[in-house]
Design an enzyme around this catalytic site. Structure first.
Site, PDB file in Angstrom:
ATOM      1  N   SER A   1       0.847  -1.198   0.000  1.00 24.13           N
ATOM      2  CA  SER A   1       0.000   0.000   0.000  1.00 24.13           C
ATOM      3  C   SER A   1       0.879   1.243   0.000  1.00 24.13           C
ATOM      4  CB  SER A   1      -0.927  -0.035   1.214  1.00 24.13           C
ATOM      5  OG  SER A   1      -1.928   0.957   1.106  1.00 24.13           O
ATOM      6  N   ASN A   2       0.339   2.365   0.384  1.00 21.72           N
ATOM      7  CA  ASN A   2       1.118   3.606   0.434  1.00 21.72           C
ATOM      8  C   ASN A   2       0.587   4.489   1.559  1.00 21.72           C
ATOM      9  OD1 ASN A   2      -1.027   5.405  -0.681  1.00 21.72           O
ATOM     10  ND2 ASN A   2      -0.794   4.000  -2.419  1.00 21.72           N
TER      11      ASN A   2
END
Ligand code: PMT
Length: 405
Positions: free
Chosen positions: A209-210
């Site tokens: 993810s980020n």
């Protein structure tokens, strides 16, 4: 705009700037407003109730538990039906109480009872205004829809100079007017906005993810709703509460997001892709938790480019993309705008402290397909959202369009 027929509550709290609330009250009544003044206990130490009573022509509200008073309930009813509540000056103390829902006096009780828009006008020492606790309370209130004015900068009561001064009365009245007559320039528009990160599973407990918090995308949704648009918010996992009034579509992966966007695309008149979509996903996520302390190689495959696909479908909606860049921002952003075939690109330099991912502020460069560029200074994401939407409307109306495509 006259304030004739407007029923207002003016809350005054214990700051040296309390005497300036007298000038504000005089201006509000001069413009035709009916004003009930509510003084906090500490405000009375600075200015007497008689001054406010004389100028407002009404009894001053202050003691919730006064055995002589029979009208506490009635005044809570007033809070429910008034057109706006203005707290000026607002101390760090009242900002904290309002942010946390504490109701231990008349004013803070009114703030919980009020259904009308609330305008807070902070005034305090510069060091207090800069304190992280005050900053966090201001963020909480703004996110909840309270308008908190920025204090002015200049000489302070402490003898120091800094940010914390009570703003000019004209500026407060102007902010109040905007609050009372909200712009509905997006009425009839249907905004499709994406926000937050996507999560691409590695196994049942891990994902790629980020750092996107969703604040930028949610800010756009809130601003568009306030300006009259119907809003569909497609969001990856975030810690934020979806704004009331939006159609909310929670998603996890880029593929989920693509499906949701394409499903809602036909109705949209404006599409804004603020989400940080993971560019890659694992080719094959493990169905069981991966064990062991050995080197692990993940085979990744690119995710679909949702934004490019939206543009390629020839949608009639105005399409806005974001670009998260770390260097040569304008150059990369222009290339992205062209490769994706969209109308407007909002570029942010996510290598800068205090803006971009998971920050309260943003500072963006707007690039449009007609060759125009506009820089927006650093400001809260709510204000960036409003500026982006205004820019979209301007471009759409051909006002700021520079050269035809
Ligand atoms: O969420 P916050 O914490 O408030 O942070 C805001 C933000 C930094 C996430 C936001 O301002 C922002 O920059 N969003 C876009 C981030 C991003 O993914 O940028 P990009 O340059 O990788 O992608 C360009 C555009 O293509 C974006 O509109 C993105 O939504 C879209 N995209 C990207 C990849 C993909 N597979 N599909 C897409 O649609």
């Amino acid at each position: 705009m006259s304030l004739e027929g407007r029923e207002l509550i003016l809350g005054v709290t214990g700051s040296i700037a309390a005497y300036k609330a007298v000038y504000l009250l005089r201006e509000l009544t001069r413009l035709g407003a009916s004003v009930s003044v509510c003084l906090s206990e500490h405000a009375r130490e600075f200015v007497g109730a008689l001054t406010f009573r004389t100028l407002s022509g009404r009894p001053v509200l202050s003691n919730l538990f006064d055995p002589q008073s029979t009208d506490a309930v009635e005044h809570v009813a007033l809070a429910e039906r008034c057109h706006a509540v203005v707290v000026a000056p607002a101390t760090a103390n009242v900002l904290a109480k309002a942010a946390h829902g504490i109701a231990d006096d008349f004013l803070t009780t009114l703030l919980l009872a009020a259904r009308a828009p609330v305008l807070m006008v902070p005034a305090m020492d510069g060091g207090m205004w800069d304190h992280p606790a005050v900053a966090a309370n201001v963020v909480t209130l703004r996110r909840r829809g309270v308008t908190v004015l920025e204090p002015d900068t200049g000489a302070l009561a402490s003898g120091q100079s800094g940010k914390g001064r009570f703003p000019e009365v004209d500026d407060i009245v102007e902010a109040l007017r905007r609050l009372l007559a909200p712009v509905r320039d997006l009425a009839g528009d249907r905004l499709l906005v994406t926000a937050g990160p996507t999560r691409e599973p590695i196994d049942p407990v891990r994902y790629i993810s980020n750092r996107s918090s969703g604040k930028m995308g949610y800010g756009l949704a809130v601003a568009a709703l306030r300006r009259g648009a119907e809003v569909t918010l497609i969001s990856g996992p975030t810690a934020l509460t979806p704004p009331p009034g939006a159609v909310f579509v929670p998603v996890q992966t880029a593929e989920d997001m693509r499906e949701a966007v394409l499903q809602h695309l036909d109705r949209a008149t404006i599409v804004v892709k603020a989400a940080a979509v993971a560019d890659y996903r694992t080719k094959q996520a493990s169905s069981v938790k991966i064990k062991g302390k050995r080197d692990l190689t993940l085979e990744l495959t690119p995710n679909p480019d949702i934004l490019a696909e939206v543009a390629a479908r020839g949608t009639t909606a105005f399409v806005v993309g974001f670009a998260a860049e770390t260097h040569d921002v304008a150059e990369h952003a222009r290339a992205k705008l062209e490769s994706k075939g969209i109308d407007l690109l909002v570029a942010n330099d996510v290598s800068q402290q205090g803006i971009g991912f998971d920050a309260e502020d943003n500072e963006v460069l707007l690039l449009d397909r007609w060759g125009g560029t506009r820089e927006l200074p650093r400001m809260p994401k709510a204000a960036v959202a409003d500026a982006i939407l205004s820019h979209v409307l301007g471009l759409r109306a051909g006002i700021t369009r520079k050269t035809p495509a």
